[in-house]
Design an enzyme around this catalytic site. Structure first.
Site, PDB file in Angstrom:
ATOM      1  N   ASP A  41      53.333 -22.758-105.681  1.00  0.00           N
ATOM      2  CA  ASP A  41      52.312 -22.796-104.618  1.00  0.00           C
ATOM      3  C   ASP A  41      52.237 -21.453-103.913  1.00  0.00           C
ATOM      4  O   ASP A  41      51.179 -21.043-103.443  1.00  0.00           O
ATOM      5  CB  ASP A  41      52.659 -23.812-103.516  1.00  0.00           C
ATOM      6  CG  ASP A  41      52.892 -25.203-104.040  1.00  0.00           C
ATOM      7  OD1 ASP A  41      52.307 -25.546-105.077  1.00  0.00           O
ATOM      8  OD2 ASP A  41      53.670 -25.941-103.396  1.00  0.00           O
TER       9      ASP A  41
ATOM     10  N   HIS B 234      56.242 -25.788-103.197  1.00  0.00           N
ATOM     11  CA  HIS B 234      56.771 -25.602-104.558  1.00  0.00           C
ATOM     12  C   HIS B 234      56.741 -24.106-104.847  1.00  0.00           C
ATOM     13  O   HIS B 234      55.866 -23.399-104.333  1.00  0.00           O
ATOM     14  CB  HIS B 234      55.877 -26.240-105.623  1.00  0.00           C
ATOM     15  CG  HIS B 234      55.637 -27.706-105.499  1.00  0.00           C
ATOM     16  ND1 HIS B 234      54.694 -28.239-104.663  1.00  0.00           N
ATOM     17  CD2 HIS B 234      56.193 -28.751-106.155  1.00  0.00           C
ATOM     18  CE1 HIS B 234      54.683 -29.555-104.801  1.00  0.00           C
ATOM     19  NE2 HIS B 234      55.578 -29.902-105.692  1.00  0.00           N
TER      20      HIS B 234
ATOM     21  N   GLU C 286      57.954 -41.156-100.219  1.00  0.00           N
ATOM     22  CA  GLU C 286      56.522 -40.971-100.002  1.00  0.00           C
ATOM     23  C   GLU C 286      55.827 -42.324 -99.952  1.00  0.00           C
ATOM     24  O   GLU C 286      56.019 -43.171-100.829  1.00  0.00           O
ATOM     25  CB  GLU C 286      55.923 -40.103-101.124  1.00  0.00           C
ATOM     26  CG  GLU C 286      54.438 -39.903-100.902  1.00  0.00           C
ATOM     27  CD  GLU C 286      53.760 -39.006-101.914  1.00  0.00           C
ATOM     28  OE1 GLU C 286      54.323 -37.951-102.250  1.00  0.00           O
ATOM     29  OE2 GLU C 286      52.656 -39.369-102.347  1.00  0.00           O
TER      30      GLU C 286
HETATM   31  C1  XLS Z   1      53.675 -35.723-106.468  1.00  0.00           C
HETATM   32  C2  XLS Z   1      54.743 -35.458-105.507  1.00  0.00           C
HETATM   33  C3  XLS Z   1      55.104 -33.989-105.315  1.00  0.00           C
HETATM   34  C4  XLS Z   1      56.435 -33.859-104.615  1.00  0.00           C
HETATM   35  C5  XLS Z   1      57.046 -32.499-104.681  1.00  0.00           C
HETATM   36  O1  XLS Z   1      53.194 -36.830-106.576  1.00  0.00           O
HETATM   37  O2  XLS Z   1      54.411 -36.079-104.305  1.00  0.00           O
HETATM   38  O3  XLS Z   1      54.103 -33.308-104.643  1.00  0.00           O
HETATM   39  O4  XLS Z   1      56.361 -34.236-103.269  1.00  0.00           O
HETATM   40  O5  XLS Z   1      57.108 -32.027-105.969  1.00  0.00           O
HETATM   41 CA    CA Z   2      55.441 -36.089-102.373  1.00  0.00          CA
HETATM   42 CA    CA Z   3      52.007 -37.976-104.105  1.00  0.00          CA
END
Ligand code: XLS
Ligand code: CA
Ligand code: CA
Length: 443
Positions: free
Chosen positions: A102, A99, A266
């Site tokens: 970061d 990000h 994810e």
């Molecule tokens: C948060 C998300 C974030 C995204 C990118 O839960 O996983 O980290 O992957 O902003």
């Molecule tokens: Ca993520």
């Molecule tokens: Ca996450």
């Protein structure tokens, strides 16, 4: 300066090795079906967890012992870049993700924030010249700062909408500058807490307007990376608009955006939405929308986004099954959006964690590949749906049936016979292939 003194380059030593700082199953150069493991798996390191995260939680302070902890602001940012590339090289990892905040601290104004980003982007670009590690994706953090309290592209405040646009504009410029294969949109605050104060219609229209502007800008500056949307049902918002793949897909279809996006899926977000990881991967895959993966896992006993390193072999097998069936991830990869536990505070733990995740996905790849090669599930599924390849079923599939012909058929077709779904037998096949592939016995 060396940041990870106790660790040398991590090597593949094979399953006979007792060295915890070695790969037992991930052999980057090993061929699986004509492609190397590195090409199949396209692993990435998440900057926010591995370089930036300090182990704090809502109840306690940071615990991570890092040799860059005493720096601050831009000095800290620069030191982290040096440490990051040492880490990538020692792990021999092909990708990383970040990000904006970061990698560079926010300044007192947007202009200063952008200048900080420019300085760090140039430093990263310099390191990338001599490193094998490429940028899988970058993204804009539009959820941490208090200005995003009511959302970013779905805020009730047009000033915040504008600020968010400026942030994403900069993000796409950085993606182009660093050759990012993808650009990610994760709407942590794009949702609502209560409908009592929310104009849902306007918020969703605005989100679509925002995405269209992002597409236009990428075209304008000739950024050709893949745009990815990362669904998540809630946390931090009570309800997030990109709830899961199916919800986000219908949004993209409604606003004529589908052709410009794929999904970054994810594992922990899938389970938070009440789905399995493989459900989300399958839903994206059958719609031609599987773009990339945030490889982690949740905890069945905890109802939040624990972002643990993936070690569950059943999950990695079924995930790799979907990825192989998708013919790979294209520009995407397996980004470890995962953090070491608060008690795993040594720098070496970062290596142990990534090795665990990489070995787990290497096993998943090998087992899934053999399951597909042997047609274990495909053959069973073909047989299970056999009735749609002949007779009345074929007529349905070919569009030659209607309620009259189906009623006529049903009236004379008595009794109806069903076959067993054999779920337990199929699960045992996974065990067999898993154990077998680890002992190297031919099935
Ligand atoms: C948060 C998300 C974030 C995204 C990118 O839960 O996983 O980290 O992957 O902003
Ligand atoms: Ca993520
Ligand atoms: Ca996450």
């Amino acid at each position: 300066m060396t940041y990870f003194k106790n660790v040398t380059n991590i090597q593949y030593e094979g399953k006979g090795s007792t060295n915890p700082l070695a790969f037992k199953y991930y052999n980057s150069e090993e061929l699986v079906g004509g492609k190397t493991m590195e090409e199949h798996l396209r692993f990435g390191v998440s900057y926010w967890h591995t370089l930036t995260g300090n182990g704090e939680d809502p109840f306690g302070a940071g615990t991570m012992l890092r040799s860059w902890n005493h720096y601050s602001e831009m000095d800290l940012a620069k030191t982290r870049v040096e440490a990051a590339f040492e880490f990538f090289e020692k792990l021999n990892v092909p990708f990383f993700c970040f990000h904006d905040i970061d990698v560079a601290p926010e300044g007192k104004s947007l202009k200063q924030t952008n200048e900080n980003l420019d300085t760090i982007t140039m430093m990263i670009k310099d390191y990338m010249k001599t490193s094998k590690t490429k940028l899988l994706w970058n993204t804009a953090n539009a959820f941490t700062h208090p200005r995003f309290v009511h959302g970013a592209a779905t805020s009730c405040n047009a000033d915040v909408f504008a600020y968010s646009a400026a942030k994403v504009k900069k993000g796409i410029e950085i993606a182009k500058e660093l050759g990012a294969e993808n650009y990610v949109f994760w709407g942590g605050r794009e949702g609502y807490e209560t409908l009592l104060n929310t104009n849902m219609n306007l918020e969703l229209d605005n989100l679509a307007r925002f995405y269209h502007m992002a597409i236009d800008y990428a075209k304008e500056i000739s950024y050709t990376g893949q745009f990815l949307i990362e669904p998540k049902p809630q946390e931090p918002t009570k309800h997030q608009y990109d709830f899961d793949v199916a919800t986000a897909l219908s949004f993209l279809q409604k606003y004529d955006l589908q052709g410009n996006f794929k999904f970054n899926i994810e594992a922990n977000h899938a389970t938070l939405a009440g789905h399995t990881f493989e459900h989300e991967l399958r839903t994206a895959r059958i719609n031609g929308m599987l773009g990339s993966v945030d490889a982690n896992q949740g905890d069945t006993l905890l109802g939040w986004d624990t972002d643990e390193f993936p070690t569950d072999l059943y999950a990695t097998i079924l995930a790799m099954y979907e990825i192989l069936k998708n013919d790979g991830l294209g520009k995407g990869g397996l980004n470890f959006d995962a953090k070491v536990r608060r008690g795993s505070f040594d720098p070496e733990d970062l290596f142990h964690a990534h090795i665990a995740g990489m070995d787990s996905f290497a096993i998943g790849l090998k087992v899934a590949y053999r399951l597909i090669e042997d047609g274990v599930f495909d053959n069973f599924i073909d047989e299970r749906y056999h009735s749609f390849t002949e007779g009345i079923g074929l007529k349905v599939v070919e569009g030659l049936a209607n309620f009259h012909t189906l009623e006529a058929y049903a009236l004379q077709n008595n009794p109806i016979r069903n076959n067993s779904g054999r779920q337990e037998m199929l699960k045992a096949k996974i065990n067999h292939y898993l154990l077998d592939s680890l002992s190297n016995v031919t099935v």
